[in-house]
Design a protein around this motif. Structure first.
Motif, short mmCIF file in Angstrom:
data_model
loop_
_atom_site.label_atom_id
_atom_site.label_comp_id
_atom_site.label_asym_id
_atom_site.label_seq_id
_atom_site.Cartn_x
_atom_site.Cartn_y
_atom_site.Cartn_z
N LEU A 118 45.26 27.47 23.35
CA LEU A 118 45.30 26.15 22.70
C LEU A 118 46.60 25.92 21.93
CD1 LEU A 118 41.63 26.08 21.38
CD2 LEU A 118 42.53 25.05 23.47
N VAL A 119 47.28 27.00 21.56
CA VAL A 119 48.55 26.88 20.83
C VAL A 119 49.60 27.64 21.61
CG1 VAL A 119 49.74 27.31 18.65
CG2 VAL A 119 47.31 26.71 18.63
N ASP A 120 50.58 26.93 22.13
CA ASP A 120 51.62 27.54 22.94
C ASP A 120 52.66 28.25 22.08
OD1 ASP A 120 50.52 26.66 25.35
OD2 ASP A 120 51.50 24.70 25.17
N GLU A 121 53.50 29.04 22.76
CA GLU A 121 54.57 29.75 22.07
C GLU A 121 55.51 28.74 21.41
OE1 GLU A 121 56.42 32.26 24.93
OE2 GLU A 121 54.70 33.60 25.13
N GLY A 122 55.89 29.04 20.15
CA GLY A 122 56.78 28.16 19.41
C GLY A 122 56.06 27.13 18.57
N GLU A 123 54.75 26.98 18.79
CA GLU A 123 53.99 26.01 18.01
C GLU A 123 53.41 26.63 16.74
OE1 GLU A 123 52.55 22.98 21.58
OE2 GLU A 123 51.09 24.29 20.60
N THR A 124 53.17 25.79 15.75
CA THR A 124 52.64 26.24 14.46
C THR A 124 51.16 25.92 14.38
OG1 THR A 124 54.79 25.87 13.41
CG2 THR A 124 52.87 26.04 11.95
N ALA A 125 50.42 26.81 13.75
CA ALA A 125 48.98 26.61 13.58
C ALA A 125 48.58 26.99 12.16
CB ALA A 125 48.20 27.44 14.59
N LYS A 126 47.65 26.23 11.60
CA LYS A 126 47.14 26.50 10.27
C LYS A 126 46.25 27.75 10.29
CE LYS A 126 48.80 22.89 8.02
NZ LYS A 126 49.73 23.04 6.86
N VAL A 127 46.12 28.38 9.15
CA VAL A 127 45.20 29.52 9.03
C VAL A 127 43.79 29.05 9.34
CG1 VAL A 127 44.16 31.13 7.39
CG2 VAL A 127 46.63 30.76 7.36
N GLY A 128 43.11 29.76 10.21
CA GLY A 128 41.75 29.40 10.62
C GLY A 128 41.71 28.55 11.86
N ALA A 129 42.85 28.04 12.31
CA ALA A 129 42.88 27.21 13.51
C ALA A 129 42.61 28.07 14.75
CB ALA A 129 44.23 26.51 13.64
N THR A 130 42.00 27.47 15.75
CA THR A 130 41.70 28.19 16.99
C THR A 130 42.95 28.24 17.86
OG1 THR A 130 39.39 27.49 16.92
CG2 THR A 130 40.24 28.26 19.03
N LEU A 131 43.35 29.44 18.23
CA LEU A 131 44.55 29.64 19.04
C LEU A 131 44.23 29.77 20.52
CD1 LEU A 131 46.30 32.31 16.79
CD2 LEU A 131 46.54 29.82 16.69
#
Length: 226
Positions: free
Chosen positions: A113-126
């Motif tokens: 769900l989160v590609d390389e180089g992208e930012t995700a919040k703590v707890g977000a599903t990757l």
């Protein structure tokens, strides 16, 4: 005489009352016992069904007290790959630390769900890990019975007799047919266990070395019934 009769009346009444009391007590006890049995049957626990295998979310962990997000720097697995619990799955970077995130469960990486180089919040599903796929049993296939090389200079042979008929169950190593060449007469054994599905070369016919003489199906094929 009258006094004696009068004395017997209360005694008879008392005995009758005692018998009736005992009968009522016995009936009540039986009713209580039956009720207890009924309650026990009602309260008998039902078998607990086994939990269905579900997907597992891979989330961005808290990598520090003041860290609120992280960047996915590299995925170590691709969609469709089999992963094991505790195996490194991806690398993330924050302003505090660079680290690997392990797979939280064994299974198949179903979706990123989160590609390389992208930012995700703590707890977000990757990513999402699906349940392990069942290992398919190897498919049972047919086996060809071929004319073997029965000598260096032998190029063909004649089928003289079939020892089994179509539909017969055969066992690996069991004599299946007889062949004749200008050098030797011999038996050919079944190369596998199963059911003789088809005879391609009849008795008296000639077949080249390597030619298919018959086909043996898997053991669960429809066999001939007497």
């Amino acid at each position: 005489m009258f006094q004696t009769a009068r004395g017997r009346v209360p005694r008879i009444i008392a005995e009758s009352f005692l018998i009736a009391t005992l009968a009522v007590s016995t009936g009540a006890a039986s009713a209580v016992a039956q009720t207890s049995a009924d309650i026990q049957l009602i309260q008998e626990p039902s078998p607990v069904p086994s939990p269905a295998q579900t997907n597992t979310n891979v989330t961005m962990p808290a990598l520090g007290e003041t860290v609120s997000d992280g960047v996915v720097t590299r995925w170590l697995k691709s969609v469709g790959d089999v992963v094991k619990a505790g195996e490194p799955l991806l690398e993330v970077s924050t302003d505090k630390v660079d680290t690997e995130i392990e797979a939280p469960a064994s299974g198949v990486l179903m979706k990123i769900l989160v590609d390389e180089g992208e930012t995700a919040k703590v707890g977000a599903t990757l990513a999402i890990i699906g349940p392990p796929s069942p290992v398919p049993s190897p498919a049972q296939t047919n086996t060809n019975v071929t004319m073997p090389a029965l000598g260096e200079t032998v190029s063909d042979g004649v089928v003289t007799r079939w020892l089994k008929s179509v539909g017969d169950v055969v066992k690996a190593g069991e004599p299946l047919l007889e062949v004749s060449t200008d050098k030797v007469d011999t038996e050919i054994e079944a190369p596998a266990s199963g059911v003789l599905m088809k005879i391609l070369v009849d008795e008296g016919e000639t077949a080249k070395v390597g030619a298919t003489l018959a086909i043996i199906g898997p053991p669960n094929s429809a066999a001939k019934t007497n």
